[in-house]
Design a protein around this motif. Sequence first.
Motif, mmCIF file in Angstrom:
data_model
loop_
_atom_site.group_PDB
_atom_site.id
_atom_site.type_symbol
_atom_site.label_atom_id
_atom_site.label_comp_id
_atom_site.label_asym_id
_atom_site.label_seq_id
_atom_site.Cartn_x
_atom_site.Cartn_y
_atom_site.Cartn_z
ATOM 1 N N VAL A 267 -13.579 4.665 -5.315
ATOM 2 C CA VAL A 267 -12.635 3.572 -5.574
ATOM 3 C C VAL A 267 -12.603 3.295 -7.072
ATOM 4 C CG1 VAL A 267 -12.927 2.480 -3.313
ATOM 5 C CG2 VAL A 267 -14.319 1.720 -5.226
ATOM 6 N N CYS B 193 0.828 -1.201 0.000
ATOM 7 C CA CYS B 193 0.000 0.000 0.000
ATOM 8 C C CYS B 193 0.864 1.253 0.000
ATOM 9 C CB CYS B 193 -0.897 -0.013 1.243
ATOM 10 S SG CYS B 193 -1.951 1.436 1.411
ATOM 11 N N ASN C 234 -6.469 -6.884 0.203
ATOM 12 C CA ASN C 234 -6.811 -6.844 -1.218
ATOM 13 C C ASN C 234 -5.654 -6.380 -2.097
ATOM 14 O OD1 ASN C 234 -9.612 -7.688 -1.128
ATOM 15 N ND2 ASN C 234 -9.983 -5.801 -0.012
ATOM 16 N N ALA C 235 -4.437 -6.395 -1.564
ATOM 17 C CA ALA C 235 -3.298 -5.888 -2.327
ATOM 18 C C ALA C 235 -2.199 -6.939 -2.455
ATOM 19 C CB ALA C 235 -2.721 -4.650 -1.617
ATOM 20 N N SER D 270 -2.303 -1.248 -3.562
ATOM 21 C CA SER D 270 -3.389 -0.350 -3.178
ATOM 22 C C SER D 270 -2.808 1.050 -2.996
ATOM 23 C CB SER D 270 -4.027 -0.779 -1.854
ATOM 24 O OG SER D 270 -4.756 -1.969 -2.010
ATOM 25 N N VAL E 145 -0.180 0.274 -9.027
ATOM 26 C CA VAL E 145 -1.566 -0.180 -8.859
ATOM 27 C C VAL E 145 -1.875 -1.309 -9.837
ATOM 28 C CG1 VAL E 145 -3.993 0.507 -8.939
ATOM 29 C CG2 VAL E 145 -2.311 2.054 -7.934
ATOM 30 N N GLY F 156 -4.861 -3.945 -9.028
ATOM 31 C CA GLY F 156 -4.918 -3.181 -7.782
ATOM 32 C C GLY F 156 -6.085 -2.217 -7.727
ATOM 33 N N MET F 157 -6.007 -1.311 -6.753
ATOM 34 C CA MET F 157 -7.129 -0.430 -6.496
ATOM 35 C C MET F 157 -6.638 0.920 -5.998
ATOM 36 S SD MET F 157 -10.302 -1.128 -3.842
ATOM 37 C CE MET F 157 -9.207 -1.930 -2.698
ATOM 38 N N VAL G 275 -7.520 -2.750 2.972
ATOM 39 C CA VAL G 275 -6.515 -2.258 2.030
ATOM 40 C C VAL G 275 -5.384 -3.276 1.877
ATOM 41 C CG1 VAL G 275 -4.745 -0.474 1.715
ATOM 42 C CG2 VAL G 275 -7.067 0.174 2.357
ATOM 43 N N LYS H 296 -10.745 0.201 -9.638
ATOM 44 C CA LYS H 296 -9.847 -0.908 -9.937
ATOM 45 C C LYS H 296 -9.013 -0.512 -11.142
ATOM 46 C CE LYS H 296 -10.022 -4.805 -8.675
ATOM 47 N NZ LYS H 296 -9.029 -5.435 -7.833
#
Length: 188
Positions: A154, A43, A182-183, A78, A73, A160-161, A179, A156
């Motif tokens: 947010v 992140c 999801n990374a 993230s 990303v 990543g995001m 965070v 995508k």
Amino acid sequence: MTDVMLIWDNPLLFEKLFEENGLKCQRVLSTSIGTPFLPACKCVIVPTGFANSAYTKILPGIERNSKAFEKFVSAGGSLVVFGALVTKYDHSWLPMQLTYIEKHGETHLHRVGEHEAQWIVENPGQMVECDGYFSETDGDIILRNDDDQAVMVVKKVGGGMIIATSVHEFPSPGFLGCVMENARRSKI
């Protein structure tokens, strides 16, 4: 091994939050972005006030490194971006459309759909501080203020995001967990 990279040019109280939640945080200068010397992380966080020269001088380094942010990303990282703290700011360095308008005040957070990042504060029913809103975006709006303005978006990008928010509160442990979970670790 670094979990979170905080883009800033001097110590912040914000750093203690990560330590308290068992995350290894490294503060880096924006001039280091895109160099081979930075370790991979899950992140990258750009704190509140990044565009206001009264608080920091990181903006030129951020704006020069748009490709590094997109690559990070896309590879699964993230990227969390807080409020710019200037009257109006277009995030031209992000691989998305995002325009921030400064407007300080307390508000309730109103969910749009369902997303784990909506748990940015522990108690979603409480009044929270926001430093602005997003007037234009091509991302998904997931939180609005009492005036129906976007305060969390947010998007995508690749694996990543990007999460952009004007919520002016320390993020909850649940938000940090979302965070991180999801990374994927990648280089910036």
